[in-house]
Enzyme design. Structure first.
Site, PDB file in Angstrom:
ATOM      1  N   VAL A 168       0.833  -1.214   0.000  1.00 47.15           N
ATOM      2  CA  VAL A 168       0.000   0.000   0.000  1.00 47.15           C
ATOM      3  C   VAL A 168       0.869   1.267   0.000  1.00 47.15           C
ATOM      4  O   VAL A 168       0.571   2.240  -0.695  1.00 47.15           O
ATOM      5  CB  VAL A 168      -0.974   0.005   1.205  1.00 47.15           C
ATOM      6  CG1 VAL A 168      -1.896   1.211   1.120  1.00 47.15           C
ATOM      7  CG2 VAL A 168      -1.795  -1.269   1.250  1.00 47.15           C
ATOM      8  N   LYS A 223      11.240  -0.908   8.379  1.00 48.02           N
ATOM      9  CA  LYS A 223      11.754  -1.742   9.459  1.00 48.02           C
ATOM     10  C   LYS A 223      13.061  -2.458   9.087  1.00 48.02           C
ATOM     11  O   LYS A 223      13.996  -2.500   9.870  1.00 48.02           O
ATOM     12  CB  LYS A 223      10.666  -2.770   9.783  1.00 48.02           C
ATOM     13  CG  LYS A 223      10.850  -3.488  11.072  1.00 48.02           C
ATOM     14  CD  LYS A 223       9.628  -4.349  11.318  1.00 48.02           C
ATOM     15  CE  LYS A 223       9.827  -5.256  12.481  1.00 48.02           C
ATOM     16  NZ  LYS A 223       8.705  -6.180  12.594  1.00 48.02           N
ATOM     17  N   GLY A 272     -10.762  -1.649   0.681  1.00 51.23           N
ATOM     18  CA  GLY A 272      -9.794  -0.980  -0.203  1.00 51.23           C
ATOM     19  C   GLY A 272     -10.345   0.244  -0.899  1.00 51.23           C
ATOM     20  O   GLY A 272     -10.587   1.277  -0.271  1.00 51.23           O
ATOM     21  N   LYS A 310     -13.379  -5.313   9.778  1.00 56.03           N
ATOM     22  CA  LYS A 310     -13.998  -4.297   8.901  1.00 56.03           C
ATOM     23  C   LYS A 310     -15.460  -4.087   9.286  1.00 56.03           C
ATOM     24  O   LYS A 310     -15.976  -2.962   9.267  1.00 56.03           O
ATOM     25  CB  LYS A 310     -13.887  -4.734   7.439  1.00 56.03           C
ATOM     26  CG  LYS A 310     -12.449  -4.754   6.949  1.00 56.03           C
ATOM     27  CD  LYS A 310     -12.354  -5.467   5.607  1.00 56.03           C
ATOM     28  CE  LYS A 310     -10.935  -5.451   5.073  1.00 56.03           C
ATOM     29  NZ  LYS A 310     -10.746  -6.367   3.949  1.00 56.03           N
TER      30      LYS A 310
END
Ligand SMILES: NC(=O)c1ccc[n+]([C@@H]2O[C@H](COP(=O)([O-])OP(=O)(O)OC[C@H]3O[C@@H](n4cnc5c(N)ncnc54)[C@H](OP(=O)(O)O)[C@@H]3O)[C@@H](O)[C@H]2O)c1
Length: 412
Positions: free
Chosen positions: A15, A39, A126, A197
């Site tokens: 993303v 990271k 999305g 969600k």
């Protein structure tokens, strides 16, 4: 906020990179990604090294950064980043549904305390704009239900099982190769991602905050070729459906489970990684929103829309949470289900309504019956251990058609 926004981004995976591309090509918004926290120091990056940092504080303590975009795959770490950013007065855009579903009420209070805005359109389905639609467009409508296919990777797996006859393991591995499945696939195939969600949408549909742990959530990982063959014989598809359903003026329920979808229903035919949301309301009747529920660009597009909304000081107002007489979450309801099991002992503890039809096969046994949601919630971990397949049937399967199809299936 000034119209030019300076972004500190966490995460440069699917993303994060999608958003970077979307922002490069978008003309209307003046936004600059000033720093990206990641990271893994050993990874090759496609952008200049000076843009990256491994220290969250390089973004969180930088007073010139006004917006934090949080796109990492670690819900615990995301919670720390988002709360620190809001406390330091930065606006936040996130796609992290697990973190949101687990902390939403607290994060709403934190926005009120700090005056900073937290937007998260990308966290549900999305690229489908459903959160602001429920929050703004349906702010006064009488919502009957919000339901649909909320998890792209489960839908992709079900499509491969159905259309290509792949085994469950092969279909899951393909979904992972294509980047549709979360790092931990249990979140997808166990229904937990759809459940997170659903709880976010419940807050915007009815102004209530429900802990995902209190919701019946049964995934697709117990389905077999027999179940899909049965669905075909009925002229249906099996889909993993998440449902918010108003039961009366003052009660509603939530659940996530596989469901037989008749070919007359628009959810039938929503295949591959696509998502769909069906909204039913008193005056606007039924509306469907269908689109890409995952992927860098569709999800990046939802983040872009939130960034754009921040340029005109947009905040979710959570109006419905302030309304008196909010409906109460209820699990004391009856569902029609189909269950496949092996031995009698597997269905111990389940109490079926009268009219249950039991069919014996050679390897598997079947029951079509009504059952209480409370009963399913209480026995969920046992049902999973016993490998029981459960599918909701909201079309009333008549006893004779069920017996006929089941007999054909077991070759009786
Ligand atoms: N993928 C989708 O289609 C989609 C759709 C909707 C929502 N989402 C949500 O969007 C978020 C990101 O998903 P994704 O698919 O882009 O994940 P991803 O491809 O696995 O990328 C995760 C990124 O987060 C970074 N990261 C992990 N922990 C970090 C930490 N503590 N500090 C800084 N960076 C850290 C990783 O760094 P390294 O690069 O160094 O490994 C990586 O760049 C998740 O919450 C996901 O649920 C994803």
């Amino acid at each position: 906020m000034s119209k030019q926004i300076k972004i500190g981004m966490f995460g440069f995976g699917c993303v994060g990179q999608g958003l970077y591309n979307v922002l490069q090509q978008s003309r209307g918004i003046k936004a600059e990604i000033a720093r990206i926290a990641v990271k893994d120091r050993s990874k090759q990056r496609s952008l200049p090294a000076e843009l990256f940092t491994y220290e969250a504080s390089d973004i969180l303590n930088d007073a010139s950064i006004d917006v934090v975009v949080e796109l990492i795959d670690d819900a615990e770490a995301a919670y720390g980043i988002v709360t620190k950013a809001l406390r330091s007065g930065k606006h936040v855009v996130t796609a992290n549904k697990k973190m949101l579903a687990n902390h939403l009420e607290e994060l709403v209070a934190l926005q009120q305390e700090t005056g900073a805005s937290l937007l998260y359109e990308a966290s549900v389905c999305g690229g489908i704009p459903i959160i602001r639609t429920l929050e703004e467009y349906y702010d006064n409508e009488l919502l009957h239900s919000v339901s649909g296919i909320f998890n792209g990777s489960s839908n992709y797996i079900l499509t491969r099982l159905e259309q290509d006859g792949l085994s469950y393991e092969a279909a899951l591995s393909l979904a992972q190769q294509k980047g549709f499945a979360e790092s931990d696939p249990t979140l997808d195939v166990g229904g937990y991602d759809a459940c997170n969600k659903l709880c976010i949408l419940a807050a915007h549909a009815y102004g209530v905050y429900i802990d995902p742990k209190d919701v019946f959530c049964y995934g697709i990982d117990k389905l077999s070729a027999e179940d899909l063959a049965y669905a075909r014989q009925l002229g249906t598809q099996v889909k993993l459906v998440a449902t918010i359903q108003k039961l009366s003026d003052d009660r509603f329920t939530l659940l996530v489970m596989p469901q037989f979808i008749a070919d007359t229903d628009k959810l039938n035919g929503v295949n591959d990684e696509y998502n769909a949301v069906r909204v039913e309301a008193a005056f606007s009747d039924v509306q469907y929103f269908i689109g890409k529920g995952a992927g860098g660009h569709p999800t990046g597009s939802a983040v872009l829309s939130d960034l754009s909304a921040l340029t005109y000081q947009y905040k979710y107002s959570y109006k419905k949470a302030e309304q008196p007489n909010r409906p109460v979450y209820e699990t004391d309801i009856e569902l029609n289900v189909y269950l496949r099991y092996v031995q009698q002992v597997d269905i111990e503890g389940l109490s079926f309504g009268c009219g249950a039809v039991f069919t014996q096969g050679e390897g598997s046994n079947y029951v079509s019956a009504s059952i209480s949601l409370k009963n399913l919630i209480a026995l969920k971990s046992e049902l999973l251990k016993r490998n029981i397949s459960i599918i909701r049937t909201n079309h009333q399967t008549t006893n004779s058609s069920y017996t006929r199809v089941a007999s054909e299936l077991v070759g009786a």
